[in-house]
Enzyme design. Structure first.
Site, mmCIF file in Angstrom:
data_model
loop_
_atom_site.group_PDB
_atom_site.id
_atom_site.type_symbol
_atom_site.label_atom_id
_atom_site.label_comp_id
_atom_site.label_asym_id
_atom_site.label_seq_id
_atom_site.Cartn_x
_atom_site.Cartn_y
_atom_site.Cartn_z
ATOM 1 N N HIS A 100 0.868 -1.182 0.000
ATOM 2 C CA HIS A 100 0.000 0.000 0.000
ATOM 3 C C HIS A 100 0.903 1.229 0.000
ATOM 4 C CE1 HIS A 100 -2.503 -2.893 2.358
ATOM 5 N NE2 HIS A 100 -3.542 -2.299 1.838
ATOM 6 N N ASP A 103 2.300 2.023 3.379
ATOM 7 C CA ASP A 103 3.220 1.054 3.996
ATOM 8 C C ASP A 103 4.664 1.457 3.744
ATOM 9 O OD1 ASP A 103 0.959 -0.577 4.380
ATOM 10 O OD2 ASP A 103 1.357 -1.724 2.546
ATOM 11 N N GLU A 231 -11.034 -6.603 -4.394
ATOM 12 C CA GLU A 231 -10.869 -7.660 -3.378
ATOM 13 C C GLU A 231 -12.111 -7.729 -2.497
ATOM 14 O OE1 GLU A 231 -7.037 -7.745 -1.384
ATOM 15 O OE2 GLU A 231 -7.984 -8.456 0.450
ATOM 16 N N GLU A 267 -9.439 -13.592 -1.217
ATOM 17 C CA GLU A 267 -8.668 -13.893 -0.006
ATOM 18 C C GLU A 267 -9.338 -15.000 0.791
ATOM 19 O OE1 GLU A 267 -6.923 -10.606 2.006
ATOM 20 O OE2 GLU A 267 -7.243 -11.492 3.988
ATOM 21 N N ASP A 295 -5.127 -13.761 -2.242
ATOM 22 C CA ASP A 295 -4.462 -13.421 -0.991
ATOM 23 C C ASP A 295 -4.494 -14.657 -0.118
ATOM 24 O OD1 ASP A 295 -3.769 -10.889 -1.694
ATOM 25 O OD2 ASP A 295 -4.897 -9.870 -0.113
ATOM 26 N N ASP A 306 -10.901 -11.679 11.101
ATOM 27 C CA ASP A 306 -10.005 -11.796 9.952
ATOM 28 C C ASP A 306 -8.581 -11.814 10.507
ATOM 29 O OD1 ASP A 306 -9.074 -11.811 7.373
ATOM 30 O OD2 ASP A 306 -9.205 -9.641 7.138
ATOM 31 N N ASP A 338 -1.016 -12.470 2.301
ATOM 32 C CA ASP A 338 -1.621 -11.416 3.134
ATOM 33 C C ASP A 338 -1.777 -12.010 4.529
ATOM 34 O OD1 ASP A 338 -2.914 -9.276 4.178
ATOM 35 O OD2 ASP A 338 -4.530 -9.194 2.694
#
Ligand code: XUL
Ligand code: CO
Length: 436
Positions: A100, A103, A231, A267, A295, A306, A338
């Site tokens: 990201h 990040d 996503e 994901e 992911d 999560d 992830d």
């Protein structure tokens, strides 16, 4: 110059299933061929920036537990972080990474400063990617952490937030484009709502559709060849998210005429939160022509959160890898971990061990799925189960010109009288287990 963060750990190698070395691959052999492609080409594994280098190990009850020499808000910290990140990619022998915008650099005092920081680190990445051969699987923008996004980004009641999000995404796509990213991801972090009492959901969904269309237009304008991925996730952080699951996102894309422009990043943990299995989401995406990227992770089944843990169960992943192979594979998507180590796993080598195990079980599931397909009895079972549809009268029911009355009259005329047949679930479960 080496940062020394990982000490004297040597690059992770394949040592075979018998190896007891926690810093060795037991199943992942990058160059090993499976159906004519190497494991690395099938899996296209990626290390994510956020869980490994940006998350400090805090939770809602506790302070950060990780001490990392790059934690700080300067560009010097950002460069050190990048140095360590590329050391980790090399130690793992992983060909891709993901990030990201926030990040990788400090946001600074303004959007302009954030943009300059991002452009600067992009240049730094470019040199490191060239030297190492590591590629960008996808970039994305964080449109959920800053308080300005607390009521959503594109779906915010305040149009200025929509504009701010657009500016941030523009910069993040520019960076991804410059780095030759294979994809660009949009996860609707807070594109949903907490309470309908303060929400106009019709308006918010239209805003989101418009935002996505703007992103697609921009992608074409700048000639970005990567795939735009959405996503899906049903909830967390908001109670109701508009991108609930694969089927919901498909409906959303159709509504805005974007189903040919966008694919999905699926994901594992999000599938579980949506009340589905991972293989269901993958199979649904394949059936709709929307499989983009994955992911990889797993959730704790008891907590209902999560939890983004590393995958650790090949048997559980086998049905999904079967769907992936049958669906034509992942490229230009890949397998982004992830996943984060637990907050008590504070040692540098824990970061490596998490990825080694995660990649190993995915390699194991890939090999098992390939063997399952090669052996053929499972595919034959499926063909046989639907073989009644090969008969001309059956085909006519689907293709026309038969009408409901004609089909109805055939029942009496031909003495149609279906007999129940076993679905053989336990037989199939046992069959699959033979290949793990
Ligand atoms: C959140 C999540 C994100 C996306 C990228 O649950 O999965 O990390 O993958 O924004
Ligand atoms: Co994700």
């Amino acid at each position: 110059m080496a940062t020394g963060f990982f000490g004297d750990i040597a690059p992770i190698r394949f040592e075979g299933a018998q190896s007891a070395n926690p810093l060795a691959y037991r199943h992942y052999q990058a160059e090993k061929k499976v159906f004519g492609k190497t494991m690395a080409e099938h899996l296209r594994p990626a290390v994510c920036y956020w869980h490994n280098f940006a998350w400090p190990g805090s939770d809602m009850f506790g302070a950060p537990t990780f001490e990392r020499p790059w934690f700080g808000e300067t560009m010097k910290d950002a460069r050190l972080k990048a140095d360590v990140a590329f050391e980790m990619f090399a130690l793992l022998g992983v060909p891709f990474f993901t990030f990201h915008d926030r990040d990788v650099v400090p946001e600074g005092a303004s959007l302009a400063e954030f943009g300059r920081n991002l452009a600067e680190i992009t240049e730094y990445f470019e040199a490191k990617m060239k030297a190492s051969g590591v590629k960008l699987l996808w970039g994305t923008a964080n449109l959920f952490s800053h308080p300005r996004y607390m009521a959503g980004a594109a779906t915010n009641p305040d149009p200025d937030v929509f504009a701010y999000a657009a500016a941030q995404v523009k910069n993040a796509i520019d960076a991804t484009h410059r780095l030759g990213g294979a994809n660009y991801v949009l996860w609707g972090g807070r594109e949903g709502y907490e309470t309908l009492l303060n929400t106009d959901l019709k308006r918010e969904q239209e805003q989101l559709g418009r935002f996505l269309s703007l992103v697609i237009d921009y992608k074409h304008k700048i000639g970005f060849k990567g795939v735009i991925l959405v996503e899906p996730k049903p909830q967390e952080p908001t109670k109701h998210q508009y991108d609930y699951d694969v089927a919901t996102v498909y409906g959303f894309l159709k509504r805005f005429g974007l189903e040919k422009e966008v694919k999905l990043n699926i994901e594992v943990g999000h599938a579980v939160l949506a009340g589905h299995s991972f293989e269901h989401e993958v199979a649904m995406a394949v059936s709709l022509g929307l499989l983009g990227s994955l992911d990889a992770n797993r959730n704790d089944y008891q907590s209902g959160w999560d939890t983004d843990q590393f995958p650790n169960n090949a048997a559980e992943l086998l049905p999904a890898f079967y769907q992936i192979l049958k669906g034509g594979g992942l490229a230009p998507g890949g397998l982004n971990f992830d996943a984060k180590v637990r907050r008590q796993s504070i040692d540098p080598q824990d970061l490596l061990i998490g990825h080694v195990g995660g990649l190993d079980v995915c390699a194991q599931a890939l090999s098992a799925a390939a063997k399952l397909i090669e052996e053929g009895s499972y595919d034959r079972f499926l063909v046989e189960r639907y073989s009644g549809w090969d008969a001309p009268a059956a085909k006519a029911m689907l293709a026309g010109p038969s009408s409901l009355e004609e089909i109805a009259s055939r029942v009496a005329r031909d003495g149609v009288d279906p007999k129940p047949k076993s679905g053989r679930q336990e037989f199939l479960e046992n069959l699959l287990n033979r290949f793990v």
